[in-house]
Write a protein that holds these residues in place. Structure first.
Motif, PDB file in Angstrom:
ATOM      1  N   LEU A  14       0.718  -0.956   0.055  1.00  0.00           N
ATOM      2  CA  LEU A  14       0.022   0.122   0.141  1.00  0.00           C
ATOM      3  C   LEU A  14       0.852   1.340  -0.054  1.00  0.00           C
ATOM      4  CD1 LEU A  14      -2.671   1.161   0.098  1.00  0.00           C
ATOM      5  CD2 LEU A  14      -2.727   1.237   2.578  1.00  0.00           C
ATOM      6  N   ALA A  15       1.919   1.261   0.676  1.00  0.00           N
ATOM      7  CA  ALA A  15       2.582   2.480   0.727  1.00  0.00           C
ATOM      8  C   ALA A  15       3.537   2.630  -0.489  1.00  0.00           C
ATOM      9  CB  ALA A  15       3.873   2.224   1.867  1.00  0.00           C
ATOM     10  N   GLY A  16       3.921   1.554  -1.269  1.00  0.00           N
ATOM     11  CA  GLY A  16       4.397   1.648  -2.463  1.00  0.00           C
ATOM     12  C   GLY A  16       3.292   2.222  -3.576  1.00  0.00           C
ATOM     13  N   VAL A  17       2.087   1.904  -3.410  1.00  0.00           N
ATOM     14  CA  VAL A  17       1.028   2.372  -4.216  1.00  0.00           C
ATOM     15  C   VAL A  17       1.033   4.067  -4.055  1.00  0.00           C
ATOM     16  CG1 VAL A  17      -1.337   2.488  -4.858  1.00  0.00           C
ATOM     17  CG2 VAL A  17      -0.398   0.239  -4.435  1.00  0.00           C
ATOM     18  N   ILE A  21       1.983   6.665  -6.739  1.00  0.00           N
ATOM     19  CA  ILE A  21       0.811   7.721  -7.582  1.00  0.00           C
ATOM     20  C   ILE A  21       1.380   9.189  -7.402  1.00  0.00           C
ATOM     21  CG2 ILE A  21      -1.180   8.835  -6.801  1.00  0.00           C
ATOM     22  CD1 ILE A  21      -2.219   6.043  -5.965  1.00  0.00           C
ATOM     23  N   ILE A  22       2.188   9.260  -6.379  1.00  0.00           N
ATOM     24  CA  ILE A  22       2.650  10.643  -6.076  1.00  0.00           C
ATOM     25  C   ILE A  22       3.789  10.894  -6.893  1.00  0.00           C
ATOM     26  CG2 ILE A  22       4.013  12.190  -4.408  1.00  0.00           C
ATOM     27  CD1 ILE A  22       2.732  10.732  -2.146  1.00  0.00           C
ATOM     28  N   TRP A  23       4.668  10.090  -7.228  1.00  0.00           N
ATOM     29  CA  TRP A  23       5.922  10.021  -8.337  1.00  0.00           C
ATOM     30  C   TRP A  23       5.409  10.065  -9.923  1.00  0.00           C
ATOM     31  CZ3 TRP A  23      10.446  11.586  -8.611  1.00  0.00           C
ATOM     32  CH2 TRP A  23      11.333  11.524  -9.807  1.00  0.00           C
ATOM     33  N   GLY A  24       4.667   8.827 -10.133  1.00  0.00           N
ATOM     34  CA  GLY A  24       4.157   9.065 -11.514  1.00  0.00           C
ATOM     35  C   GLY A  24       3.066   9.731 -12.018  1.00  0.00           C
ATOM     36  N   TRP A  84      -2.513  10.435 -20.484  1.00  0.00           N
ATOM     37  CA  TRP A  84      -2.842  10.405 -19.000  1.00  0.00           C
ATOM     38  C   TRP A  84      -3.401   8.986 -18.724  1.00  0.00           C
ATOM     39  CZ3 TRP A  84      -1.157  12.676 -15.061  1.00  0.00           C
ATOM     40  CH2 TRP A  84      -0.593  14.039 -14.955  1.00  0.00           C
ATOM     41  N   GLY A  85      -4.064   8.359 -19.697  1.00  0.00           N
ATOM     42  CA  GLY A  85      -4.459   6.865 -19.506  1.00  0.00           C
ATOM     43  C   GLY A  85      -3.341   6.148 -19.395  1.00  0.00           C
ATOM     44  N   GLY A  86      -2.279   6.359 -20.455  1.00  0.00           N
ATOM     45  CA  GLY A  86      -1.253   5.429 -20.281  1.00  0.00           C
ATOM     46  C   GLY A  86      -0.153   5.839 -19.064  1.00  0.00           C
ATOM     47  N   ALA A  87      -0.395   6.904 -18.521  1.00  0.00           N
ATOM     48  CA  ALA A  87       0.399   7.368 -17.059  1.00  0.00           C
ATOM     49  C   ALA A  87      -0.389   6.430 -15.988  1.00  0.00           C
ATOM     50  CB  ALA A  87       0.568   8.842 -16.879  1.00  0.00           C
ATOM     51  N   VAL A  88      -1.496   6.612 -16.070  1.00  0.00           N
ATOM     52  CA  VAL A  88      -2.247   5.640 -14.950  1.00  0.00           C
ATOM     53  C   VAL A  88      -1.958   4.242 -15.157  1.00  0.00           C
ATOM     54  CG1 VAL A  88      -4.557   5.082 -14.064  1.00  0.00           C
ATOM     55  CG2 VAL A  88      -3.871   7.407 -14.622  1.00  0.00           C
ATOM     56  N   LEU A  89      -1.935   3.845 -16.412  1.00  0.00           N
ATOM     57  CA  LEU A  89      -1.699   2.063 -16.602  1.00  0.00           C
ATOM     58  C   LEU A  89      -0.392   1.975 -16.098  1.00  0.00           C
ATOM     59  CD1 LEU A  89      -2.253  -0.676 -17.616  1.00  0.00           C
ATOM     60  CD2 LEU A  89      -1.475   0.404 -19.889  1.00  0.00           C
ATOM     61  N   LEU A 126      14.943   2.263  -8.327  1.00  0.00           N
ATOM     62  CA  LEU A 126      14.867   1.877  -9.795  1.00  0.00           C
ATOM     63  C   LEU A 126      13.289   1.634 -10.291  1.00  0.00           C
ATOM     64  CD1 LEU A 126      17.770   1.761  -9.301  1.00  0.00           C
ATOM     65  CD2 LEU A 126      17.844   0.097 -11.170  1.00  0.00           C
ATOM     66  N   TYR A 127      12.739   0.698  -9.421  1.00  0.00           N
ATOM     67  CA  TYR A 127      11.418   0.464  -9.745  1.00  0.00           C
ATOM     68  C   TYR A 127      10.558   1.741  -9.759  1.00  0.00           C
ATOM     69  CZ  TYR A 127      12.954  -4.294  -9.604  1.00  0.00           C
ATOM     70  OH  TYR A 127      13.364  -5.564  -9.956  1.00  0.00           O
ATOM     71  N   ILE A 128      10.343   2.622  -8.788  1.00  0.00           N
ATOM     72  CA  ILE A 128       9.782   3.809  -8.562  1.00  0.00           C
ATOM     73  C   ILE A 128       9.901   4.798  -9.704  1.00  0.00           C
ATOM     74  CG2 ILE A 128       9.334   5.859  -7.285  1.00  0.00           C
ATOM     75  CD1 ILE A 128      10.065   4.017  -4.655  1.00  0.00           C
ATOM     76  N   THR A 129      11.162   4.860 -10.092  1.00  0.00           N
ATOM     77  CA  THR A 129      11.728   6.097 -11.111  1.00  0.00           C
ATOM     78  C   THR A 129      11.263   5.468 -12.611  1.00  0.00           C
ATOM     79  OG1 THR A 129      13.784   5.162 -10.738  1.00  0.00           O
ATOM     80  CG2 THR A 129      13.303   7.031  -9.883  1.00  0.00           C
TER      81      THR A 129
END
Length: 424
Positions: A14-17, A21-24, A84-89, A126-129
């Motif tokens: 959940l923290a990763g989600v 969201i904040i980053w991507g 933006w749809g791609g960003a959410v995906l 690396l996974y976040i960025t």
């Protein structure tokens, strides 16, 4: 029955989600970084979404990433809303990586090691960025982990349930390979042992093979339609082989008759300032036979000394450079460099310690799980040896190294010994 370790894992996921969201979607939405590979993926997705038809160059690339990007563009258009749809995906796929890493580790390792795996993946820079770029790393890893989870779960079942879950694993694995073809080696690590237990695992094996074959056949048909001739999952293997076996900084290929030019560079050699620049007329980047021959000439010329080149490729999977494209941005370059350096220094110790413990430990389900993680991780070495070493390419395999690190921490601190006390 859920344990406190499972709740820790869910909290980490959940923290990763939230972080993703904040980053991507707030700080670093991928639609604002459409250059080089990212721009090319978007351009192909836009053409696919609008039905503009395939181009000859489309067969050069694995189609999985731009096909995935084309899905939201088909629904919302190819302009800002579709991006933006791609960003959410991409955000959703990035957020799925810690979850599927946890579920896979929960099958193969202890609850404590699985929870630590989720924690490490949730906050792995690396996974976040990478979730903030339209590259193939995020979708390929998400689908690979989902495939391995479903596949190893199918192996534990019997009857139709094993077959259906195996089919799901095969479909997911096929999508992962359609994004990054080298992940077929990881799929082989799942499948090959089942051949030696064919009587017990026939349904699971049949499902995995059928599902992956379906997706990969569709991938080959897509590329064959673009190439105008039968071809495979992509046509860039020859170029990558040549780049890895020879000192290639960049290459430009030109067809003067059709006025077609392609230019590619080795991101590692670009940072290190090494290798030569090459220019070819008449041989375009998808001329695999030409580039394989060039690579084989380098091997023949080097003789036994070519071992040095292969060792250098393996080394370049580590911290000799900063992963691309994060290296281009000051805001994330530092943390990515530090995490890449720390992982690169720790990984040999993790692998050696894991092997040492496995040799001393009696065979058990936990031991076999760690062997699986080691084999999945070893696929990165084969990629470096046959193609070229790049920390960007290696990042897709970091999850297995992080899982082994989690297993070693759980083992050294006796966390798995207290799992019964932690269970409710």
């Amino acid at each position: 029955m859920a344990t406190r370790w499972d709740r820790i894992a869910l909290a980490s996921v959940l923290a990763g989600v939230i972080v993703r969201i904040i980053w991507g979607l707030v700080i670093h939405p991928p639609l604002d970084y459409l250059y080089s590979d990212m721009g090319a993926y978007v351009e192909r997705a836009q053409r696919l979404a609008t039905g503009a038809g395939l181009q000859r160059s489309d067969a050069f690339f694995p189609p999985g990433t731009h096909v995935l990007l084309a899905a939201p563009m088909t629904l919302f258009g190819t302009e800002r809303a579709g991006l933006w749809g791609g960003a959410v995906l991409w955000c959703a796929l990035s957020a799925a990586i810690p979850f599927f890493a946890w579920r896979l580790a929960r099958l193969l390792l202890t609850p404590a090691a699985a929870a630590l795996t989720a924690l490490l993946c949730a906050f792995w820079p690396l996974y976040i960025t990478y979730g903030g770029y339209f590259t193939s790393e995020t979708p390929s890893l998400a689908f690979l982990l989902a495939c391995l989870w479903a596949g190893y779960r199918a192996v534990q079942l019997s009857g139709r349930e094993a077959g259906w879950l195996g089919l799901a694993a095969g479909l997911l694995g096929g999508v992962a390979v359609a994004n990054r073809p080298q992940l077929i080696l990881n799929l082989a690590v799942l499948v090959v042992p089942l051949l030696f237990r064919l009587r017990r695992q026939a349904l699971a094996l049949t499902g995995i093979v059928a599902g992956s074959t379906l997706i990969l056949a569709g991938t080959a048909l897509h590329n064959s339609a673009a190439a105008g001739k039968p071809t495979g999952l992509s046509e860039n293997a020859g170029l990558n082989f040549w780049i890895g076996q020879c000192d290639v900084h960049d290459v430009t290929t030109v067809d003067p008759v059709r006025n077609i030019t392609f230019q590619f560079g080795n991101p590692v050699w670009t940072q290190l300032g090494r290798g030569g620049s090459y220019y070819f007329e008449g041989h375009l980047v998808w001329d695999q036979g030409f580039f394989y021959e060039m690579g084989l000439r380098c091997i023949e010329r080097d003789g036994l000394g070519h071992v040095r080149v292969l060792a250098r490729n393996v080394l370049n999977m580590s911290a000799t450079t900063i992963p691309w494209p994060q290296v281009n941005e000051a805001g994330q370059r530092g943390v990515v460099r530090l995490s890449n350096l720390a992982y690169s220094l720790l990984l040999p110790l993790i692998v050696i310690d894991s092997i040492f413990v496995l040799v001393r430990r009696p065979a058990s389900g936990r031991s076999s799980g760690e062997v699986v993680m080691l084999l999945q991780l070893a696929c990165a070495l084969l990629v470096a040896i046959f193609f070229f070493g790049d920390p960007r390419v290696r990042s897709s395999y970091d999850v297995f190294g992080l899982a082994l690190l989690a297993a070693r921490v759980a083992d050294r601190f006796g966390l798995e010994e207290s799992r019964r006390k932690l269970a409710e």
